[in-house]
Motif scaffolding. Structure first.
Motif, PDB file in Angstrom:
ATOM      1  N   THR A 240       0.829  -1.197   0.000  1.00  0.00           N
ATOM      2  CA  THR A 240       0.000   0.000   0.000  1.00  0.00           C
ATOM      3  C   THR A 240       0.866   1.250   0.000  1.00  0.00           C
ATOM      4  O   THR A 240       2.043   1.219   0.390  1.00  0.00           O
ATOM      5  N   ALA A 241       0.266   2.359  -0.419  1.00  0.00           N
ATOM      6  CA  ALA A 241       1.000   3.624  -0.414  1.00  0.00           C
ATOM      7  C   ALA A 241       1.418   3.996   1.005  1.00  0.00           C
ATOM      8  O   ALA A 241       2.516   4.516   1.230  1.00  0.00           O
ATOM      9  N   GLY A 242       0.552   3.716   1.979  1.00  0.00           N
ATOM     10  CA  GLY A 242       0.877   4.004   3.370  1.00  0.00           C
ATOM     11  C   GLY A 242       2.066   3.204   3.842  1.00  0.00           C
ATOM     12  O   GLY A 242       2.972   3.733   4.505  1.00  0.00           O
ATOM     13  N   ASN A 243       2.094   1.918   3.510  1.00  0.00           N
ATOM     14  CA  ASN A 243       3.224   1.079   3.899  1.00  0.00           C
ATOM     15  C   ASN A 243       4.504   1.487   3.186  1.00  0.00           C
ATOM     16  O   ASN A 243       5.594   1.398   3.745  1.00  0.00           O
ATOM     17  N   TYR A 244       4.360   1.946   1.942  1.00  0.00           N
ATOM     18  CA  TYR A 244       5.527   2.415   1.189  1.00  0.00           C
ATOM     19  C   TYR A 244       6.142   3.626   1.886  1.00  0.00           C
ATOM     20  O   TYR A 244       7.379   3.724   2.017  1.00  0.00           O
ATOM     21  N   ILE A 245       5.298   4.546   2.335  1.00  0.00           N
ATOM     22  CA  ILE A 245       5.782   5.715   3.073  1.00  0.00           C
ATOM     23  C   ILE A 245       6.447   5.280   4.369  1.00  0.00           C
ATOM     24  O   ILE A 245       7.524   5.773   4.736  1.00  0.00           O
ATOM     25  N   HIS A 246       5.820   4.338   5.076  1.00  0.00           N
ATOM     26  CA  HIS A 246       6.393   3.852   6.331  1.00  0.00           C
ATOM     27  C   HIS A 246       7.762   3.208   6.108  1.00  0.00           C
ATOM     28  O   HIS A 246       8.692   3.417   6.903  1.00  0.00           O
TER      29      HIS A 246
END
Length: 305
Positions: A240-246
Motif C-alpha cells: 500500500t501507499a501508506g506502507n511504502y511511506i512507512h
C-alpha cells in the motif's frame, strides 16, 4: 449563478433527458434513444456509471475537466458533482448510463462491499479507458439490465438487478486492473516521482510543520485522488501507499540510528509527535524495537574495533 440539477433519485436525471423509468431505484438510459440532449451539471445522491460512444466534449467533474471521448467510463457516487452546465447547446449522443439509488442495496452484501470499488472516488482524469472488447462487454450488460427492467416486477427482480450491477462493477474493476498493467511505464514514472517527493519532503523540513508525510499529501502533489494513487502504488509495488511511506521513514530512521543519533532525536527529526510512535512503527516493520536495533548497531561496531 451556476445551474446544478439535484439528482436525488434516478427519475430526476431521466426526466431531464425525457426518459421514462420503469423502476423507482434503477434507470438504464440508451442515449441514442433520447438524443439530442442538453448538457447538465449534476449533484448526485445516486450512483452512476456513464459512457458515450462518439461524444467529444469537456466535462466538469469535481474540480477538474475531462475531454470525454469514445470508450471512456466515468463512475460517480452520492455526494459528487459532475457533468457540464446547461448552455442551451444540444448534442447527439450514443452510449449508456446506469443510475441506481443506494436504497436498492439495503440488506444486500453489495451495500457493505460497494465501498471497496475505489474507482467511484477516482478523479475524472483517472477514468477507465476501455478496449473495444471491454466496451462490448459493458454494452451487453447494460442491455441485459435494460431487458430485466422491462419485465414485470416480482419479488426476485431487485435481487437480479443487484447481481447484474455487482457483475458490472467487477468487470469495471478487472478493466481498471488491466489499465494499471498496460500503463506500467507511466506508473514507473509516478513511482520515481513518489520517491523524489518523499525525499524533498524531508530535505525541505516539512516534517517539522506537518508531521509525517501522508498518502493524501503525496496524492495531491502528484495530482491524483488518494484512492487512485493508492491503487496504482499497490498494483506497481505490491504494498500500500501508506506502507511504502512507512518503509521510507524506517529507512531514514535506520540511517539516523546507525549514525549514533538517539531514539528521541530521531523521532523528532522524522516528524513523529512522540518517540513511542516511532517505536511502534519500527517494531511493526522490523520485528525489533529501535532500542534493540540501536544496541545491535553499537555492539556490531564494538566487535569490529
Amino acid at each position: 449563478m451556476t445551474k446544478i440539477l439535484k439528482v436525488k433519485n434516478v427519475k430526476d436525471y431521466s426526466s431531464w433527458l425525457g426518459h421514462t423509468d420503469s423502476h423507482l431505484l434503477v434507470s438504464i438510459i440508451n442515449y441514442e434513444k433520447v438524443s439530442p440532449v442538453r448538457h447538465t451539471l449534476n449533484d448526485y445522491s445516486v450512483y452512476g456509471i456513464f459512457f458515450h460512444d462518439e461524444a467529444e466534449f469537456d466535462l466538469s467533474y469535481g474540480c477538474g475537466k475531462y475531454d470525454y471521448k469514445k470508450g471512456t467510463v466515468i463512475c460517480v457516487a452520492p455526494g459528487q458533482i459532475g457533468g457540464k452546465e446547461d448552455n442551451g447547446e444540444q448534442v447527439m449522443l450514443t452510449g449508456w448510463a446506469l443510475l441506481f439509488h443506494p436504497d436498492l442495496l439495503h440488506g444486500t452484501l453489495l451495500e457493505k462491499t460497494i465501498k471497496n470499488y475505489s474507482f467511484f472516488d477516482y478523479r475524472v482524469n483517472e477514468a477507465l479507458h476501455m478496449t473495444d472488447e471491454e466496451h462490448d462487454t459493458l454494452v451487453s450488460l447494460m442491455r441485459q439490465i435494460d431487458d430485466e427492467l422491462r419485465k414485470r416486477h416480482d419479488e426476485l427482480q431487485n435481487v437480479i438487478l443487484v447481481n447484474y450491477i455487482e457483475l458490472l462493477l467487477n468487470f469495471c474493476q478487472r478493466f481498471y486492473n488491466r489499465q494499471f498493467i498496460t500503463r506500467r511505464l507511466e506508473n514507473s514514472d509516478i513511482l520515481m516521482k513518489f520517491e523524489t517527493l518523499l525525499h524533498s519532503y524531508y530535505e525541505n523540513g516539512l516534517q517539522f510543520t506537518y508531521g509525517l508525510p501522508t498518502v493524501q499529501y503525496c496524492a495531491d502533489k502528484l495530482c491524483m485522488s488518494s484512492n487512485y494513487f493508492g491503487d496504482l502504488i499497490k498494483k506497481t509495488t505490491g504494498c500500500t501507499a501508506g506502507n511504502y511511506i512507512h518503509r521510507y521513514i524506517i529507512s531514514l530512521a535506520k540511517n539516523k540510528l546507525s549514525s549514533g543519533l538517539g531514539i528521541s532525536q530521531t523521532a523528532y527529526e522524522l516528524g513523529f509527535e512522540f518517540p513511542q510512535h516511532l517505536s511502534r512503527m519500527f517494531k511493526n516493520s522490523e520485528n525489533i524495537t529501535p532500542s534493540e536495533y540501536y544496541k545491535n548497531i553499537r555492539n556490531g561496531k564494538h566487535m569490529q574495533m
